[in-house]
Design a protein around this motif. Structure first.
Motif, short mmCIF file in Angstrom:
data_model
loop_
_atom_site.label_atom_id
_atom_site.label_comp_id
_atom_site.label_asym_id
_atom_site.label_seq_id
_atom_site.Cartn_x
_atom_site.Cartn_y
_atom_site.Cartn_z
N ALA A 373 0.83 -1.21 0.00
CA ALA A 373 0.00 0.00 0.00
C ALA A 373 0.86 1.26 0.00
O ALA A 373 0.41 2.31 -0.42
CB ALA A 373 -0.93 0.00 1.20
N ASN A 374 2.11 1.17 0.47
CA ASN A 374 2.96 2.35 0.53
C ASN A 374 4.09 2.32 -0.51
O ASN A 374 5.15 2.89 -0.30
CB ASN A 374 3.54 2.51 1.94
CG ASN A 374 2.49 2.96 2.93
OD1 ASN A 374 1.42 2.37 3.00
ND2 ASN A 374 2.79 3.99 3.71
N ASP A 375 3.83 1.66 -1.61
CA ASP A 375 4.83 1.54 -2.67
C ASP A 375 4.92 2.86 -3.44
O ASP A 375 3.94 3.28 -4.05
CB ASP A 375 4.44 0.38 -3.59
CG ASP A 375 5.55 -0.03 -4.54
OD1 ASP A 375 6.31 0.85 -4.99
OD2 ASP A 375 5.66 -1.24 -4.84
N PRO A 403 -0.63 -3.46 3.84
CA PRO A 403 -0.54 -2.10 4.37
C PRO A 403 0.88 -1.75 4.80
O PRO A 403 1.63 -2.62 5.24
CB PRO A 403 -1.48 -2.13 5.59
CG PRO A 403 -1.62 -3.56 5.95
CD PRO A 403 -1.42 -4.35 4.69
N GLY A 404 1.24 -0.48 4.64
CA GLY A 404 2.50 0.03 5.19
C GLY A 404 3.76 -0.33 4.43
O GLY A 404 4.81 0.21 4.71
N LEU A 405 3.66 -1.25 3.46
CA LEU A 405 4.90 -1.75 2.87
C LEU A 405 5.29 -1.02 1.58
O LEU A 405 4.48 -0.72 0.73
CB LEU A 405 4.82 -3.25 2.60
CG LEU A 405 4.87 -4.13 3.85
CD1 LEU A 405 4.73 -5.59 3.48
CD2 LEU A 405 6.17 -3.92 4.64
N ARG A 448 8.72 -3.97 10.97
CA ARG A 448 9.77 -3.23 10.26
C ARG A 448 9.26 -2.89 8.87
O ARG A 448 9.00 -3.80 8.07
CB ARG A 448 11.04 -4.09 10.19
CG ARG A 448 12.25 -3.24 10.02
CD ARG A 448 13.54 -4.03 10.00
NE ARG A 448 14.41 -3.27 9.11
CZ ARG A 448 14.92 -3.72 8.00
NH1 ARG A 448 14.73 -4.96 7.63
NH2 ARG A 448 15.65 -2.94 7.24
N THR A 449 9.07 -1.63 8.60
CA THR A 449 8.56 -1.21 7.29
C THR A 449 9.48 -0.11 6.75
O THR A 449 9.11 1.06 6.71
CB THR A 449 7.12 -0.65 7.41
OG1 THR A 449 7.11 0.39 8.41
CG2 THR A 449 6.13 -1.71 7.81
N PRO A 450 10.69 -0.49 6.34
CA PRO A 450 11.66 0.52 5.93
C PRO A 450 11.22 1.28 4.68
O PRO A 450 10.54 0.73 3.81
CB PRO A 450 12.92 -0.30 5.62
CG PRO A 450 12.43 -1.69 5.38
CD PRO A 450 11.20 -1.85 6.20
#
Ligand SMILES: *[C@@H]1O[C@H](CO)[C@@H](O)[C@H](O)[C@H]1NC(C)=O
Ligand SMILES: *[C@@H]1O[C@H](CO)[C@@H](O)[C@H](O)[C@H]1NC(C)=O
Ligand SMILES: *[C@@H]1O[C@H](CO)[C@@H](O)[C@H](O)[C@H]1NC(C)=O
Ligand SMILES: *[C@@H]1O[C@H](CO)[C@@H](O)[C@H](O)[C@H]1NC(C)=O
Ligand SMILES: *[C@@H]1O[C@H](CO)[C@@H](O)[C@H](O)[C@H]1NC(C)=O
Ligand SMILES: *[C@@H]1O[C@H](CO)[C@@H](O)[C@H](O)[C@H]1NC(C)=O
Ligand SMILES: *[C@@H]1O[C@H](CO)[C@@H](O)[C@H](O)[C@H]1NC(C)=O
Length: 455
Positions: A373-375, A403-405, A448-450
């Motif tokens: 979702a955070n690409d 989500p968040g990745l 961990r979502t760097p």
């Protein structure tokens, strides 16, 4: 001898090099100045080149990558060369035995073309042949020295190694133009990248006829996600006798024209520092070479003269995925992309129509699509659009949103899902219809979502 001689020429143009290196040649200040690359630009290139040289770290075997003598007259799927990978140089998990091979693939114009690939086997010999998975890698670079098969991990970022640990044999094409340089690499030209994946599978089965299953699955990330998706619609895999069971496309590159226009719109309100943080900014130089590989005379009128000059420096130094973007990382987006009008971008649109999956072609086997979702490289909205169009065509696609990745961490984070899906295809389970789900994170706050630049 020819390769050494060529290295010598490059070394004169740039400077000091080693005979077994094929990428990230050092750039002298004088040469950099000729390409309007000042001290910040040079420092950026140097720092990022260190990353590339850690990735493409095995000595480049010019003999192996040279076009085989018997290429001419060969047919698609033929094996041209085969050699074990020295386990002392490899850094993939212990127990894996790997080989490199050169094989015959099919180019965009349907002529034959040489390509190289690796194949990796788990340690224990089995009674039955190993189940075969074809892996299509994400952006590694656009020049020959950026081939995953010359990386000591085969350019793994939790992509092919999980498959090997789960017991699959994995064949991973470099794609034509990476490794072998018979012609320029057609970066994100999914139509031809899909050919390379398909024929790598056939070639691997020819090389190890008793050790590999006839049935197979494809999986890819980013550039390779687009290739894996396009492959699912390929004429050659629609028949049961192809052995193709289905595919996985992780953070797939689909529509490049749409991506460029959306990226510029999104960047419009951002500071130049935040623009650089968007993953998509890093791909502009590669896209330039992608377009030129398909349309050799294309001048890319949407890009500034300065940007194109810097890209040429990237080509001279043969920079891979980490360092190529560094040639323009000191510039704002407005200094790189100077026009978005229809005329300037018409060729990009044509490229998209030629290559994008999900434009109405039918696929007989299921596809799992996974999207972060955070690409900020492959935008979720474009993947959703491609999913909808594939479903409209009657294809069976399952879309899972994480989500968040960001773009690159997605592959490892979604491994349990794609491993289970692939297992299901081999077991004959899971002939699903279209569905979308957003997976629920166990603990999104502490997972961990760097960001893409923190990897
Ligand atoms: C491929 O590389 C070799 C040696 O590095 C060079 O001699 C040759 O001209 C290149 N071929 C093409 C088509 O660029
Ligand atoms: C090409 O030559 C290699 C090595 O000489 C051989 O192993 C391979 O089978 C040949 N391939 C074809 C298609 O003739
Ligand atoms: C290549 O072959 C495919 C499949 O047969 C065909 O659809 C396509 O038009 C061909 N392309 C060219 C450029 O000849
Ligand atoms: C393909 O056909 C063979 C023989 O008819 C059958 O055993 C196999 O299950 C089929 N495979 C798929 C994926 O449908
Ligand atoms: C590219 O330009 C060259 C030289 O100007 C010309 O000979 C060639 O036909 C052009 N190729 C294409 C595909 O337009
Ligand atoms: C992902 O994007 C959302 C919406 O923009 C934002 O609220 C969230 O903080 C981002 N998550 C991470 C892990 O960056
Ligand atoms: C998929 O849809 C078809 C037609 O609506 C239906 O017959 C089939 O049972 C569905 N399959 C699954 C696995 O849900």
């Amino acid at each position: 001898m020819l390769p050494l001689f060529t290295i010598f020429l490059i070394a004169v143009a740039v400077y000091a090099s080693t005979p077994d290196r094929a990428s990230n040649f050092p750039v002298s200040p004088d040469v950099a100045a000729q390409y309007e690359c000042g001290s910040t630009c040079q420092e950026n290139i140097q720092a990022a080149s260190a990353t590339d040289l850690e990735d493409f770290d095995m000595p480049f075997d010019f003999d192996f990558y040279t076009t085989a003598k018997n290429f001419s007259g060969s047919k698609p799927g033929d094996i041209l060369k085969l050699q074990p990978v020295d386990p002392k140089l490899a850094k993939f998990p212990a127990g894996i035995a790997a080989y490199r091979f050169q094989y015959t693939s099919v180019d965009l114009d349907n002529s034959t073309i040489p390509a190289t690939a690796f194949i990796a086997f788990p340690f224990v010999r089995q009674k039955d042949p190993f189940k075969l998975v074809a892996y299509a890698h994400g952006t590694s670079g656009v020049f020959r020295g950026c081939s995953p098969s010359t990386s000591s991990t085969f350019y793994d970022y939790d992509t092919w190694i999980p498959l090997s640990l789960a017991g699959y044999a994995v064949v991973g094409t470099d794609y034509a133009g990476l490794g072998n340089n018979y012609s320029a690499h057609k970066y994100i030209s999914a139509r031809v990248n899909a050919n390379d994946v398909f024929w790598s599978t056939i070639a691997a089965q020819n090389a190890f006829p008793h050790s590999l299953s006839r049935e197979w699955v494809s999986i890819g990330h980013s550039q390779g996600g687009g290739a894996s998706w396009k492959l699912s619609e390929h004429k050659l895999v629609q028949k049961n006798q192809s052995g193709y069971l289905g595919g996985v496309a992780i953070a797939p590159n689909t529509r490049i024209y749409d991506a460029i226009t959306q990226s510029v719109n999104m960047a419009a309100g951002l500071s130049s520092e935040d623009q650089q943080k968007m993953g998509s900014s890093g791909y502009i130089p590669s896209i330039y070479f992608a377009l030129r590989a398909v349309y050799p005379n294309y001048t890319a009128p949407f890009l500034s003269t300065l940007a194109k000059k810097r890209f040429e420096l990237g080509e001279l130094a043969q920079l891979c995925a980490a360092a190529l973007p560094a040639v323009v990382s000191d510039l704002g987006l407005a200094e790189i992309i100077t026009s978005l009008d229809e005329d300037a971008l018409s060729v990009v649109k044509e490229f998209q129509e030629l290559n994008a999956p999900a434009q109405g072609d039918k696929a007989s086997r299921p596809l799992l699509v996974i999207q972060g979702a955070n690409d900020t490289t492959v935008f979720p909205s474009l993947t959703v659009k491609a999913y909808e169009q594939a479903c409209e065509a009657g294809n069976r696609v399952r879309l899972s949103i994480y989500p968040g990745l960001e773009h690159s961490p997605l592959s490892g984070a979604s491994a349990p899902q794609w491993l289970e899906f692939i297992d299901g295809l081999f077991e004959g389970r899971d002939l699903h219809n279209c569905s979308v789900e957003t997976v629920s994170a166990f603990d999104l706050e502490y997972a961990r979502t760097p960001a893409e630049d923190e990897l």
